[in-house]
Enzyme design. Structure first.
Site, PDB file in Angstrom:
ATOM      1  N   ARG A   1     -16.623   0.892  -2.598  1.00 46.96           N
ATOM      2  CA  ARG A   1     -15.783   0.532  -1.466  1.00 46.96           C
ATOM      3  C   ARG A   1     -16.244  -0.860  -1.069  1.00 46.96           C
ATOM      4  O   ARG A   1     -17.138  -1.015  -0.256  1.00 46.96           O
ATOM      5  CB  ARG A   1     -16.004   1.529  -0.329  1.00 46.96           C
ATOM      6  CG  ARG A   1     -15.019   1.426   0.799  1.00 46.96           C
ATOM      7  CD  ARG A   1     -15.267   2.504   1.826  1.00 46.96           C
ATOM      8  NE  ARG A   1     -14.871   3.831   1.403  1.00 46.96           N
ATOM      9  CZ  ARG A   1     -13.610   4.221   1.243  1.00 46.96           C
ATOM     10  NH1 ARG A   1     -12.624   3.387   1.488  1.00 46.96           N
ATOM     11  NH2 ARG A   1     -13.328   5.439   0.852  1.00 46.96           N
TER      12      ARG A   1
ATOM     13  N   ARG B   1      -7.862  11.170  -7.620  1.00 46.44           N
ATOM     14  CA  ARG B   1      -8.915  10.320  -7.083  1.00 46.44           C
ATOM     15  C   ARG B   1     -10.296  10.958  -7.261  1.00 46.44           C
ATOM     16  O   ARG B   1     -11.286  10.269  -7.433  1.00 46.44           O
ATOM     17  CB  ARG B   1      -8.614  10.100  -5.608  1.00 46.44           C
ATOM     18  CG  ARG B   1      -9.594   9.269  -4.882  1.00 46.44           C
ATOM     19  CD  ARG B   1      -9.226   9.278  -3.423  1.00 46.44           C
ATOM     20  NE  ARG B   1     -10.350   8.798  -2.666  1.00 46.44           N
ATOM     21  CZ  ARG B   1     -10.250   7.895  -1.708  1.00 46.44           C
ATOM     22  NH1 ARG B   1      -9.093   7.418  -1.375  1.00 46.44           N
ATOM     23  NH2 ARG B   1     -11.311   7.492  -1.064  1.00 46.44           N
TER      24      ARG B   1
ATOM     25  N   LYS C   1       0.878  -1.168   0.000  1.00 45.99           N
ATOM     26  CA  LYS C   1       0.000   0.000   0.000  1.00 45.99           C
ATOM     27  C   LYS C   1       0.917   1.220   0.000  1.00 45.99           C
ATOM     28  O   LYS C   1       1.495   1.579   1.024  1.00 45.99           O
ATOM     29  CB  LYS C   1      -0.917   0.008   1.221  1.00 45.99           C
ATOM     30  CG  LYS C   1      -1.927   1.137   1.191  1.00 45.99           C
ATOM     31  CD  LYS C   1      -2.948   0.962   2.316  1.00 45.99           C
ATOM     32  CE  LYS C   1      -4.117   1.926   2.176  1.00 45.99           C
ATOM     33  NZ  LYS C   1      -3.755   3.307   2.434  1.00 45.99           N
TER      34      LYS C   1
ATOM     35  N   PHE D   1      -0.900  -0.138 -10.464  1.00 44.83           N
ATOM     36  CA  PHE D   1      -1.313  -1.438  -9.934  1.00 44.83           C
ATOM     37  C   PHE D   1      -2.530  -2.026 -10.632  1.00 44.83           C
ATOM     38  O   PHE D   1      -2.985  -3.107 -10.282  1.00 44.83           O
ATOM     39  CB  PHE D   1      -1.517  -1.393  -8.411  1.00 44.83           C
ATOM     40  CG  PHE D   1      -2.387  -0.263  -7.924  1.00 44.83           C
ATOM     41  CD1 PHE D   1      -3.752  -0.266  -8.142  1.00 44.83           C
ATOM     42  CD2 PHE D   1      -1.822   0.787  -7.207  1.00 44.83           C
ATOM     43  CE1 PHE D   1      -4.548   0.757  -7.672  1.00 44.83           C
ATOM     44  CE2 PHE D   1      -2.613   1.831  -6.732  1.00 44.83           C
ATOM     45  CZ  PHE D   1      -3.983   1.811  -6.963  1.00 44.83           C
TER      46      PHE D   1
ATOM     47  N   ARG E   1      -3.538   8.755  -5.282  1.00 46.01           N
ATOM     48  CA  ARG E   1      -4.115   7.972  -6.363  1.00 46.01           C
ATOM     49  C   ARG E   1      -4.046   8.721  -7.684  1.00 46.01           C
ATOM     50  O   ARG E   1      -4.271   9.934  -7.720  1.00 46.01           O
ATOM     51  CB  ARG E   1      -5.583   7.700  -6.000  1.00 46.01           C
ATOM     52  CG  ARG E   1      -6.290   6.660  -6.860  1.00 46.01           C
ATOM     53  CD  ARG E   1      -5.858   5.291  -6.442  1.00 46.01           C
ATOM     54  NE  ARG E   1      -6.595   4.245  -7.106  1.00 46.01           N
ATOM     55  CZ  ARG E   1      -7.600   3.576  -6.538  1.00 46.01           C
ATOM     56  NH1 ARG E   1      -8.007   3.892  -5.323  1.00 46.01           N
ATOM     57  NH2 ARG E   1      -8.186   2.594  -7.165  1.00 46.01           N
TER      58      ARG E   1
END
Ligand code: AMP
Length: 554
Positions: free
Chosen positions: A413, A273, A253, A342, A258
């Site tokens: 989420r 983000r 992490k 990622f 982001r």
């Protein structure tokens, strides 16, 4: 559509409390919206621009109060408006309370006899507002806004004020709009939802649903240059991840910010983000992508800042770079940023949202020749712990655990991405046994039995084998060997003497160990050489911790 009709419907929606009735009212509004449908889908949520656009009105409360005051007449000042908003708590109510329309305007619309406002006009004026920039722009914004308010009746004024300040609050969320689009144009909710996920554009989705139906919706794809909402993570544990999925994809992490990378084969655009365009502030990421990305693609990742040794800087340093609009070259001298990608949402003409994570990661690796985040897919808690240790040692936040089979759900989420919760508490436990290792580790003690202190001695609570480096194994063997009481095959009985600090995710009751408790995912954190046996944690403390976790108290 007349703005008065929109305001009347908005008032009716606001008066409803039942979800179903709200959806029905919004559906009726959409059916009646005609060519203003895209605007209406946004206004009803208090938005002026599509979510994927970086455009903002940039109108603060002060300017809005000033415009209201001017439209309200000579006896009203911006300070009066402000103090009434402070009392009433809603700029809409305050605006609706004044009598507008009598003022001779400086704005684009003269005062006097009111001409009916349309939704299209309001949208066009707000578009104009957003383009005003530079010196004198505040005055011009004020003129335009005054011109609008001056033509409103109380209901219109209420919703105009709320739209301008993004405070619609009539109970219409994204889900309501989704359901209302489906109901109005007779298309499946799932098709609407998917199209919303890939486009982030309620106006587009509503129009396509109405004009082209389900087939049209299915034809809406990701578009390079149109950002999508980032998939989000929730807090979770290694036990949950391995328990639910069998295996987990484990990644560092990264401690950064982001970023979504869009590359059309020619130019790069970058989004934060919140889907803000951050291309200009990050020129080194742009040229990195141009150099290393082999095909048009949409990537997801983190921008990290590194110091001269390649160590990460706190994420505030990255955020400063994201926000920097001027003197970017100078900012770059202070903080250099790098990309860690990622995920891959789109590759060379193909949308990958419904492709499993491991395949998306493979595509990422084949497209991007550097800056790809490493991923370990494993069912072994030791390997997870090793990745976590490496991430923490490198100065990052910890690890992400991802379901290897999961698809990419924008804006969600969900439980497919877990950020491992840091240990809240650690325990100081006594090593009361061990096992000789195997293979490469045959001459070291590994897997250590842990015990808690009781008034009568020690009771076992689990074993720890994770989080220990080879070097530490050698040290621990030296430390414990003098205390070995007996050996039975690989198993060694150790006299209580050495205290370990141990992290864990949870304490559970368990018949397996003599204390009646077991630790989930215990990890070795270090030897507490400063602690004697009587300083080790007691069974009573373990009971308290287990109790608190069960009742949620602290
Ligand atoms: P949080 O902000 O605490 O909810 O954690 C989620 C954030 O961690 C994401 O939005 C990313 O910005 C960041 N992050 C860092 N590394 C990764 C990774 N390997 N996968 C996903 N998110 C990551």
């Amino acid at each position: 559509m007349e703005f008065a009709a929109f305001a009347e419907d908005a008032a009716a929606i606001e008066a409803e409390s039942a979800d179903l009735a709200i959806v029905e009212s919004v559906r009726d509004l959409f059916e009646a919206a005609g060519e203003d449908l895209p605007t209406v889908t946004r206004f009803v949520q208090g938005r002026v621009f599509p979510a994927h656009e970086s455009t903002t009105l940039d109108i603060g409360p002060a300017l809005c109060y000033e415009a209201i005051a001017r439209a309200a007449g000579q006896n009203v000042s911006a300070a009066d408006v402000e103090s009434r908003v402070a009392t009433v708590g809603d700029v809409g109510e305050v605006a609706a309370d004044y009598e507008f329309g009598g003022q001779r305007g400086l704005g684009s619309f003269g005062g006097g006899g009111r001409e009916a406002l349309t939704v299209g006009e309001v949208a066009a004026e707000l578009d104009t507002l957003a383009t005003l920039d530079g010196s004198g722009s505040q005055d011009r914004k004020l003129d335009v806004l005054f011109g609008l308010f001056n033509r409103t009746d109380p209901d219109e004024a209420r919703y105009l004020a709320r739209i301008v300040l993004s405070e619609m609050r009539i109970g219409v969320g994204e889900g309501t709009v989704r359901d209302a689009i489906a109901a109005a144009f007779d298309v499946p909710i799932e098709a609407v939802e998917r199209a919303l996920h890939v486009s982030n554009d309620y106006g587009l989705v509503a129009t396509v649903a109405r004009d082209e139906g389900e087939d049209g919706l299915d034809d809406i794809h990701l578009e390079i240059g149109r950002p999508v909402q980032a998939m989000l993570a929730q807090a979770g544990t290694v036990s949950e991840a391995l328990g639910d999925w069998g295996r987990a994809a484990v990644e560092w992490k990264y401690d950064g910010a982001r970023v979504q990378v869009h590359y059309d084969g020619d130019s790069v655009s970058l989004y934060s983000r919140n889907m803000e365009d951050v291309t200009d502030p990050l020129p080194e990421i742009v040229s990195f992508v141009e150099t290393n990305l082999g095909a048009p693609a949409i990537l997801d990742g983190e921008v990290v800042a590194v110091d001269d040794d390649g160590d990460p800087l706190p994420f505030q340093a990255v955020l400063r770079r994201f926000r920097r609009k001027h003197d970017v070259a100078k900012a770059r001298e202070e903080v250099e940023v790098e990309l860690r990608a990622f995920d891959c949402l789109h590759a060379d003409g193909e949308d990958l949202l419904d492709t499993p994570l491991t395949d998306r990661h493979d595509r990422l690796g084949s497209l991007l020749s550097a800056g790809v985040a490493e991923v370990a897919v494993t069912d072994d808690p030791d390997e997870v712990a090793a990745v976590e240790t490496a991430a923490l040692d490198a100065g990052h936040e910890g690890i992400m655990l991802k379901d290897p089979e999961s698809t990419y759900s924008p804006g969600r989420r969900g439980k497919h991405w877990l950020k491992r919760k840091p240990d809240v508490e650690t325990l100081d436990l006594v090593a009361t046994g061990a096992e000789w290792g195997e293979g490469r580790r045959a001459e070291f003690l590994g897997t250590f039995e842990l015990s808690v202190r009781t008034p009568d001695g020690f009771e076992t609570i689990g074993n720890v084998a994770t989080g220990i480096t080879d070097e530490e194994l050698a040290d621990l063997t030296d430390l414990l060997e003098p205390h070995v009481r007996s050996e039975d095959g690989q198993t060694v009985d150790v006299a209580p003497a050495v205290v370990f600090e141990v992290g864990y995710e949870e304490i559970q009751t368990s018949p397996t160990y003599s204390s009646g408790f077991a630790l989930r995912f215990p990890r070795f954190l270090g030897v507490r050489a400063d602690k004697d046996l009587e300083d080790a944690d007691s069974l009573a403390r373990v009971e308290r911790l287990a109790d608190h976790a069960a009742t949620g108290s602290d």
